[in-house]
Design a protein around this motif. Structure first.
Motif, PDB file in Angstrom:
ATOM      1  N   SER A 137       0.835  -1.203   0.000  1.00  8.77           N
ATOM      2  CA  SER A 137       0.000   0.000   0.000  1.00  8.77           C
ATOM      3  C   SER A 137       0.869   1.251   0.000  1.00  8.77           C
ATOM      4  CB  SER A 137      -0.914   0.032   1.221  1.00  8.77           C
ATOM      5  OG  SER A 137      -1.832  -1.020   1.180  1.00  8.77           O
ATOM      6  N   ASN A 138       1.901   1.271   0.850  1.00  5.43           N
ATOM      7  CA  ASN A 138       2.780   2.433   0.922  1.00  5.43           C
ATOM      8  C   ASN A 138       3.469   2.672  -0.410  1.00  5.43           C
ATOM      9  OD1 ASN A 138       2.118   2.778   3.599  1.00  5.43           O
ATOM     10  ND2 ASN A 138       3.896   1.660   4.352  1.00  5.43           N
TER      11      ASN A 138
ATOM     12  N   GLN B  48      -6.086   6.115   5.661  1.00  5.60           N
ATOM     13  CA  GLN B  48      -6.377   4.691   5.664  1.00  5.60           C
ATOM     14  C   GLN B  48      -5.655   4.057   4.480  1.00  5.60           C
ATOM     15  OE1 GLN B  48     -10.528   3.874   5.223  1.00  5.60           O
ATOM     16  NE2 GLN B  48     -10.313   1.736   5.752  1.00  5.60           N
ATOM     17  N   HIS B  49      -4.931   2.996   4.722  1.00  7.36           N
ATOM     18  CA  HIS B  49      -4.185   2.330   3.658  1.00  7.36           C
ATOM     19  C   HIS B  49      -5.118   1.451   2.826  1.00  7.36           C
ATOM     20  CE1 HIS B  49      -0.259   3.564   5.047  1.00  7.36           C
ATOM     21  NE2 HIS B  49      -0.632   3.281   6.272  1.00  7.36           N
TER      22      HIS B  49
ATOM     23  N   THR C  94      -6.096  -1.854   0.808  1.00 11.44           N
ATOM     24  CA  THR C  94      -5.771  -3.274   0.898  1.00 11.44           C
ATOM     25  C   THR C  94      -5.250  -3.734  -0.453  1.00 11.44           C
ATOM     26  OG1 THR C  94      -7.941  -4.039   0.167  1.00 11.44           O
ATOM     27  CG2 THR C  94      -7.651  -3.631   2.556  1.00 11.44           C
ATOM     28  N   GLU C  95      -4.644  -4.892  -0.479  1.00  6.60           N
ATOM     29  CA  GLU C  95      -4.147  -5.444  -1.735  1.00  6.60           C
ATOM     30  C   GLU C  95      -5.290  -5.636  -2.727  1.00  6.60           C
ATOM     31  OE1 GLU C  95      -1.798  -9.410  -3.290  1.00  6.60           O
ATOM     32  OE2 GLU C  95      -1.304  -8.641  -1.295  1.00  6.60           O
TER      33      GLU C  95
ATOM     34  N   VAL D 164      -2.758  10.093   3.321  1.00  6.83           N
ATOM     35  CA  VAL D 164      -3.595   8.902   3.404  1.00  6.83           C
ATOM     36  C   VAL D 164      -3.841   8.571   4.871  1.00  6.83           C
ATOM     37  CG1 VAL D 164      -3.754   6.453   2.838  1.00  6.83           C
ATOM     38  CG2 VAL D 164      -2.636   8.019   1.266  1.00  6.83           C
TER      39      VAL D 164
ATOM     40  N   ASN E 262       0.897   3.984  -2.888  1.00  7.73           N
ATOM     41  CA  ASN E 262       0.568   5.382  -2.611  1.00  7.73           C
ATOM     42  C   ASN E 262       1.692   6.304  -3.085  1.00  7.73           C
ATOM     43  OD1 ASN E 262      -1.841   4.608  -1.474  1.00  7.73           O
ATOM     44  ND2 ASN E 262      -1.072   4.649   0.630  1.00  7.73           N
ATOM     45  N   LYS E 263       2.930   5.947  -2.829  1.00 12.27           N
ATOM     46  CA  LYS E 263       4.062   6.758  -3.285  1.00 12.27           C
ATOM     47  C   LYS E 263       4.119   6.808  -4.805  1.00 12.27           C
ATOM     48  CE  LYS E 263       7.081   5.959   0.670  1.00 12.27           C
ATOM     49  NZ  LYS E 263       8.301   5.295   1.132  1.00 12.27           N
TER      50      LYS E 263
END
Length: 168
Positions: free
Chosen positions: A3-4, A17-18, A20-21, A15, A7-8
């Motif tokens: 997720s990180n 809330q991350h 999910t896959e 963010v 997002n990057k």
């Protein structure tokens, strides 16, 4: 972790809330359907998501393709090998390939040469880093997290009998 990275990669900085896959997979599929993501890019992103779930035996360099360095190799002999095989790290063995005694990093060799701490006729033994061993059944995602945490760049993969199967 994924997720990180996601997002990057997409420039998402605020963010709370991350994702999910599964949500990431849905975004990729929706982007591909809408034409915002090329089909080849979508396939590549899907492979990245699956990588962490694979066992390291599926992604390792097999033992037969490893460039090995013998423990008492001199710097001159190593440089001859390096001229042909320009890897950044080499496993080092003593007497037999099952006896891995460390890892030779080209960065360490260069640093020692710059410091004049090693001569052409010196053995490379003094510049070895410890080898990191993991079973071939370990998941790639777990291994990559461990390597990052331990600040290591290479792992020796061992089979069910303790023999060297390859490296990642």
């Amino acid at each position: 972790l994924i997720s990180n990275s996601f997002n990057k990669a997409f420039g998402i900085t605020d963010v709370h809330q991350h994702l999910t896959e599964e949500e990431i997979r849905t975004v990729i599929a929706a982007g591909a359907l809408a034409g915002a993501v090329e089909p080849t890019e979508a396939a590549m992103m899907e492979k990245v998501l699956r990588l962490g779930d694979r066992q390291v035996r599926e992604i390792m360099t097999p033992r037969t393709e490893i460039v090995w360095i013998e423990k008492h190799t001199t710097l001159k002999d190593f440089l001859d090998i390096y001229a042909r095989e320009t890897h950044t790290r080499f496993p080092v063995f003593e007497e037999d390939l099952e006896n891995v005694v460390g890892v030779l990093s080209v960065k360490d060799i260069l640093q020692n040469m710059a410091d004049k701490a090693i001569q052409l006729d010196s053995p490379i033994t003094g510049v070895l880093r410890p080898a990191y061993f993991v079973p071939e059944t370990k998941l790639a995602g777990q291994l990559f997290s461990e390597l990052r945490q331990e600040r290591m760049q290479m792992a020796m993969i061992v089979d069910q009998y303790g023999g060297v199967a390859g490296l990642v």
